[in-house]
Design a protein around this motif. Structure first.
Motif, PDB file in Angstrom:
ATOM      1  N   GLY A 154      -8.706   4.222  -4.170  1.00 49.75           N
ATOM      2  CA  GLY A 154      -8.793   2.766  -4.166  1.00 49.75           C
ATOM      3  C   GLY A 154      -7.922   2.119  -3.106  1.00 49.75           C
ATOM      4  O   GLY A 154      -7.161   2.787  -2.387  1.00 49.75           O
ATOM      5  N   PRO A 155      -7.984   0.808  -2.994  1.00 54.21           N
ATOM      6  CA  PRO A 155      -7.299   0.072  -1.911  1.00 54.21           C
ATOM      7  C   PRO A 155      -5.777   0.102  -1.997  1.00 54.21           C
ATOM      8  O   PRO A 155      -5.110  -0.296  -1.048  1.00 54.21           O
ATOM      9  CB  PRO A 155      -7.829  -1.349  -2.080  1.00 54.21           C
ATOM     10  CG  PRO A 155      -8.238  -1.436  -3.521  1.00 54.21           C
ATOM     11  CD  PRO A 155      -8.757  -0.091  -3.878  1.00 54.21           C
ATOM     12  N   ARG A 198      -3.434   9.583  -9.168  1.00 57.29           N
ATOM     13  CA  ARG A 198      -3.762   8.566 -10.186  1.00 57.29           C
ATOM     14  C   ARG A 198      -2.832   8.670 -11.389  1.00 57.29           C
ATOM     15  O   ARG A 198      -2.490   7.663 -12.014  1.00 57.29           O
ATOM     16  CB  ARG A 198      -5.219   8.725 -10.617  1.00 57.29           C
ATOM     17  CG  ARG A 198      -6.232   8.242  -9.584  1.00 57.29           C
ATOM     18  CD  ARG A 198      -7.593   8.018 -10.219  1.00 57.29           C
ATOM     19  NE  ARG A 198      -8.124   9.241 -10.789  1.00 57.29           N
ATOM     20  CZ  ARG A 198      -9.044  10.010 -10.203  1.00 57.29           C
ATOM     21  NH1 ARG A 198      -9.520   9.663  -9.010  1.00 57.29           N
ATOM     22  NH2 ARG A 198      -9.487  11.100 -10.772  1.00 57.29           N
ATOM     23  N   ARG A 219     -11.970   6.486  -1.487  1.00 55.70           N
ATOM     24  CA  ARG A 219     -12.680   5.692  -2.507  1.00 55.70           C
ATOM     25  C   ARG A 219     -12.120   5.983  -3.893  1.00 55.70           C
ATOM     26  O   ARG A 219     -11.980   5.080  -4.728  1.00 55.70           O
ATOM     27  CB  ARG A 219     -14.184   5.988  -2.459  1.00 55.70           C
ATOM     28  CG  ARG A 219     -14.871   5.451  -1.212  1.00 55.70           C
ATOM     29  CD  ARG A 219     -16.385   5.468  -1.364  1.00 55.70           C
ATOM     30  NE  ARG A 219     -16.907   6.817  -1.579  1.00 55.70           N
ATOM     31  CZ  ARG A 219     -17.282   7.631  -0.603  1.00 55.70           C
ATOM     32  NH1 ARG A 219     -17.170   7.235   0.669  1.00 55.70           N
ATOM     33  NH2 ARG A 219     -17.770   8.822  -0.868  1.00 55.70           N
ATOM     34  N   LYS A 220     -11.812   7.257  -4.170  1.00 57.36           N
ATOM     35  CA  LYS A 220     -11.272   7.626  -5.480  1.00 57.36           C
ATOM     36  C   LYS A 220      -9.913   6.976  -5.727  1.00 57.36           C
ATOM     37  O   LYS A 220      -9.605   6.552  -6.844  1.00 57.36           O
ATOM     38  CB  LYS A 220     -11.132   9.144  -5.583  1.00 57.36           C
ATOM     39  CG  LYS A 220     -12.446   9.897  -5.692  1.00 57.36           C
ATOM     40  CD  LYS A 220     -12.182  11.398  -5.793  1.00 57.36           C
ATOM     41  CE  LYS A 220     -13.481  12.181  -5.894  1.00 57.36           C
ATOM     42  NZ  LYS A 220     -13.241  13.646  -5.966  1.00 57.36           N
ATOM     43  N   TYR A 230      -4.089   2.646  -1.869  1.00 56.38           N
ATOM     44  CA  TYR A 230      -3.662   3.768  -1.035  1.00 56.38           C
ATOM     45  C   TYR A 230      -4.325   3.681   0.339  1.00 56.38           C
ATOM     46  O   TYR A 230      -5.428   3.140   0.483  1.00 56.38           O
ATOM     47  CB  TYR A 230      -4.058   5.105  -1.671  1.00 56.38           C
ATOM     48  CG  TYR A 230      -3.254   5.475  -2.888  1.00 56.38           C
ATOM     49  CD1 TYR A 230      -2.148   6.318  -2.791  1.00 56.38           C
ATOM     50  CD2 TYR A 230      -3.605   4.996  -4.146  1.00 56.38           C
ATOM     51  CE1 TYR A 230      -1.413   6.674  -3.907  1.00 56.38           C
ATOM     52  CE2 TYR A 230      -2.869   5.338  -5.277  1.00 56.38           C
ATOM     53  CZ  TYR A 230      -1.775   6.180  -5.141  1.00 56.38           C
ATOM     54  OH  TYR A 230      -1.048   6.521  -6.258  1.00 56.38           O
ATOM     55  N   GLN A 240       0.829  -1.205   0.000  1.00 59.41           N
ATOM     56  CA  GLN A 240       0.000   0.000   0.000  1.00 59.41           C
ATOM     57  C   GLN A 240       0.866   1.258   0.000  1.00 59.41           C
ATOM     58  O   GLN A 240       1.940   1.286   0.586  1.00 59.41           O
ATOM     59  CB  GLN A 240      -0.910   0.038   1.237  1.00 59.41           C
ATOM     60  CG  GLN A 240      -2.235  -0.690   1.078  1.00 59.41           C
ATOM     61  CD  GLN A 240      -3.161  -0.419   2.246  1.00 59.41           C
ATOM     62  OE1 GLN A 240      -2.747  -0.402   3.404  1.00 59.41           O
ATOM     63  NE2 GLN A 240      -4.439  -0.209   1.946  1.00 59.41           N
ATOM     64  N   GLY A 277     -10.081   2.800   4.363  1.00 60.72           N
ATOM     65  CA  GLY A 277      -9.000   3.455   3.631  1.00 60.72           C
ATOM     66  C   GLY A 277      -8.381   4.626   4.354  1.00 60.72           C
ATOM     67  O   GLY A 277      -7.489   5.282   3.812  1.00 60.72           O
TER      68      GLY A 277
END
Length: 747
Positions: A581-582, A689, A578-579, A584, A551, A607
């Motif tokens: 994702g897992p 991202r 949520r944006k 992070y 992570q 998260g």
């Protein structure tokens, strides 16, 4: 003889109209403001000559930076410290201007002053001396024009028109002005004609100002405040230092009388000079902060002899030494009586005080314990930050030292085992603060702990300032609130040492907390761990927090918002998680002043790991792959790890207006922006991202940022502090160059 116009015609380099000479010694906090006040003048026909009088601080570097940026600046670095007068002489030797202006390095020129000087010189057809006015400026923002402002008016109080150009004999009252060199512009040809140069020693202005005024054929005045004369609270005026150097005044007046001997046409000024000398010597001898008490009788005896030696024939004796001694004794007696009167109410209050207060007063009568040190951090919170790192190193290097931590009772359960803790106001607290020799804190100790003579106070601070601090908050009432700045400075006056992690901080601390402390540019002890930890420590820190293998951990650490009453994340962390994702995980670290608040109620969203109450932000930094912050000083500490830093500031304009900042984090300039900078949650998500958060461009910005702000952090800051403050070593340990340091590895 070539005229100014002829020189230009034959293509010789044009000589400037005005040479501004600025000598500097240990004024790094004010030198930049001084130079800016000259270089920002609307009038451009001048040269600025900076004289670094072998200053042990950063004055020489500051001069060089300005010279590199502006061709009008010339710098002289003297090989040894020679004092103000001889430093001015060095500037004179290279000055090429038609007129010379002297400016002390902690004072400033008011806007438009050089233009006003040049216009007045033209209007009065090149006088020998142009005299102008000044105003005193104070730490609280007051600007007070000199009491002699009326002497500059074109008409006298009775309505009589004053001459435009004159000799001092025609306007003798001007000799009552403050006799300093920085309130006048001097024609260079005139200076050379009468052979004026500054002598060494204290009171070097005296043998310059009197001769220059006595001998001038043409004097003019400028009815304008040209100089803002900074009134330093402490440590700024060398003449307010008790020393035998004040005996220099006798030799300085000898030089003035010798000038009269060499110029018989000026003999008329001898009686006036004799009276002025007597008054001046009396003032110096009676000043409590000048001649040491043990030397005062000798000073007065010498003064009486000098008064008699320089007394004009037929003149009446002025201010005999015996009279002065009586005056001094009377002054001391009056002060003693006043002290007793002022103490009586305090004594009555003490008698009526609490039992604990009486106990503290008894303890303060006992000798200091040279092996006792009191530590504190963040107003009674658990041991942390620079004090905690210094405490650990003190135990290693001086295991015999006894230490006590001041911690609020409600937090005592969080204190690590093995530490001695006292609660504020308790009996143990009162005993400790009364008997300890050493005090270490990253904030100020309470007012109920007055400093005893012989104690040593170390102010470690708790970050490099992005936001405005100290006296600079006077311009930001929303942030200052009900802060009493006078009380603040009284607390600052306790400091013996002020710890700094970089030159940027040093200049700010010395300016916004004006006092006589000594700055230790040693780095921040709390950052030592970043150069001592290895891969195992990084892995352990991540495991403790529950960060999963693979992570990417983002430490989100926004600073305090003065315009808000409670903590609120600047972004919706659940939505951001949520944006992203897992892959992070967000480590949410609220500002320590919000540690009573719970950011997420009963639990953090998926998260997100809430680390606001974690005892060590340094360990959080070791665990994180990147830092996301706004105006927090944590960015400077984290830069030591050479890991990505992202600035997220959606309220940039509001924050600038309500709190004020020292750095433009969105400028994109190397050394000012630590990495990528975004203004919204959506921009932040896109940045991660896309991978731009760890781009080559961001790395280059981070590298310049590290170079500027991490120069002293090399893993041995705590050791430097302990060896200087507690062990009395004079020379600090050498610094490991930045290029040779190896920070803890990235996860």
């Amino acid at each position: 003889m070539l005229t100014r116009e002829t020189r230009l015609t034959v293509f010789l380099p044009p000589m400037p109209r005005i040479s501004v000479i600025v000598p500097a010694y240990q004024v790094q906090a004010y030198l930049g403001e001084c130079l800016d006040s000259v270089l920002s003048q609307s009038y451009g026909d001048f040269e600025l000559i900076g004289v670094d009088d072998r200053s042990p601080d950063g004055c020489g570097e500051i001069f060089d930076e300005y010279a590199e940026a502006d061709a009008r600046v010339q710098v002289l670095h003297l090989p040894e410290n020679v004092g103000l007068g001889r430093a001015r002489n060095a500037g004179l030797e290279v000055a090429t201007g038609d007129y010379v202006v002297f400016l002390d390095s902690d004072d400033t020129l008011t806007p438009g002053s050089l233009q006003a000087i040049a216009d007045r010189l033209d209007a009065t057809h090149e006088p020998d001396v142009l005299v102008y006015d000044y105003a005193r400026t104070y730490w609280d923002g007051r600007v007070v024009r000199s009491r002699d402002a009326g002497l500059f008016a074109p008409t006298a109080p009775d309505g009589t028109e004053r001459p435009e150009v004159f000799t001092v004999a025609e306007r003798e009252e001007l000799l009552g002005l403050l006799m300093v060199v920085w309130n006048k512009a001097y024609r260079r040809g005139y200076i050379d004609k009468i052979g004026l140069r500054f002598p060494a020693g204290y009171y070097e202005d005296t043998p310059w100002t009197y001769p220059s005024m006595f001998a001038a054929d043409r004097i003019a005045v400028l009815d304008r405040v040209v100089v803002h004369y900074r009134q330093r609270r402490q440590g700024g005026n060398i003449l307010a230092t008790r020393s035998r150097k004040h005996f220099d005044i006798f030799g300085q007046y000898d030089l003035v009388f010798a000038f009269l001997d060499e110029h018989p046409e000026l003999e008329r000024w001898r009686p006036l000079l004799h009276r002025r000398m007597a008054e001046h010597l009396r003032t110096i001898g009676n000043h409590p902060d000048r001649v040491p008490a043990a030397d005062r009788a000798e000073f007065f005896a010498r003064a009486a002899a000098e008064e008699q030696r320089h007394r004009p024939a037929g003149a009446v004796a002025v201010g005999l030494g015996a009279d002065w001694r009586s005056g001094a004794v009377g002054l001391l007696a009056r002060r003693a009586k006043r002290t007793v009167r002022q103490a009586q109410p305090r004594v009555k209050h003490a008698v009526a005080g609490s039992v604990l207060g009486a106990y503290q007063r008894v303890q303060r009568q006992l000798p200091l314990d040279p092996q006792l040190a009191v530590f504190g951090a963040y107003w009674g919170r658990v041991p942390a930050c620079n004090p905690a790192a210094i405490h650990a190193e003190l135990r290693r290097l001086a295991p015999g030292m006894k230490t006590v931590w001041v911690v609020e009772n409600k937090r005592r359960a969080e204190v690590p085992e093995g530490l001695t803790v006292v609660g504020p106001g308790s009996r143990g607290y009162r005993e400790a603060i009364s008997r300890a020799t050493y005090f270490v804190n990253n904030v100020n100790f309470p007012d109920g702990a007055p400093k005893r003579p012989g104690t040593v106070h170390l102010q470690t601070h708790h970050g490099t300032p992005v936001k405005k601090m100290g006296l600079d908050l006077q311009e930001y009432p929303a942030a200052a609130g009900d802060l009493d700045f006078a009380k603040l400075l009284e607390r600052v006056d306790r400091w013996d040492y002020s710890l700094s992690s970089n030159r940027f901080s040093t200049l700010i601390w010395e300016r916004v907390y004006p006092s006589s402390f000594r700055t230790l540019e040693y780095g921040y002890p709390r950052n030592d761990v970043f150069y001592r930890a290895g891969a195992a420590e990084v892995a352990a820190a991540r495991a403790e927090l529950g960060i999963l293998p693979g992570q990417t951990a983002l430490l989100y650490a926004p600073t305090l918002r003065d315009y808000r009453a409670t903590y609120r994340p600047q972004v919706d962390l659940a939505r951001l998680a949520r944006k992203l994702g897992p892959a992070y995980v967000l480590l949410n670290r609220g500002h320590y002043l919000y540690d009573e608040d719970t950011a997420f109620g009963t639990g953090a969203p998926q998260g997100v790991i809430d680390v606001s109450r974690h005892p060590s932000v340094e360990r959080l930094a070791l665990a994180a792959d990147a830092l996301v912050t706004d105006y927090s000083s944590l960015m400077f500490d984290y830069a030591n790890l050479d890991r990505p830093i992202v600035v997220l500031a959606d309220d940039w304009e509001v924050y600038q207006q309500t709190r004020g900042v020292y750095l433009d984090l969105f400028s994109g300039r190397p050394g000012e922006t630590p990495g990528a900078a975004v203004r919204s949650e959506d921009e932040l998500a896109s940045l991660f991202r896309s991978g731009e958060w760890d781009s080559a461009e961001s790395a280059a910005l981070r590298g310049a940022f590290r170079e500027r702000f991490c120069a002293f952090d090399d893993g041995r800051a705590a050791e430097r502090v302990v060896r200087t403050v507690f062990l009395g070593e004079r020379e600090p340990l050498p610094f490991t160059p930045l290029a040779e340091r190896t920070p803890a590895p990235r996860p």
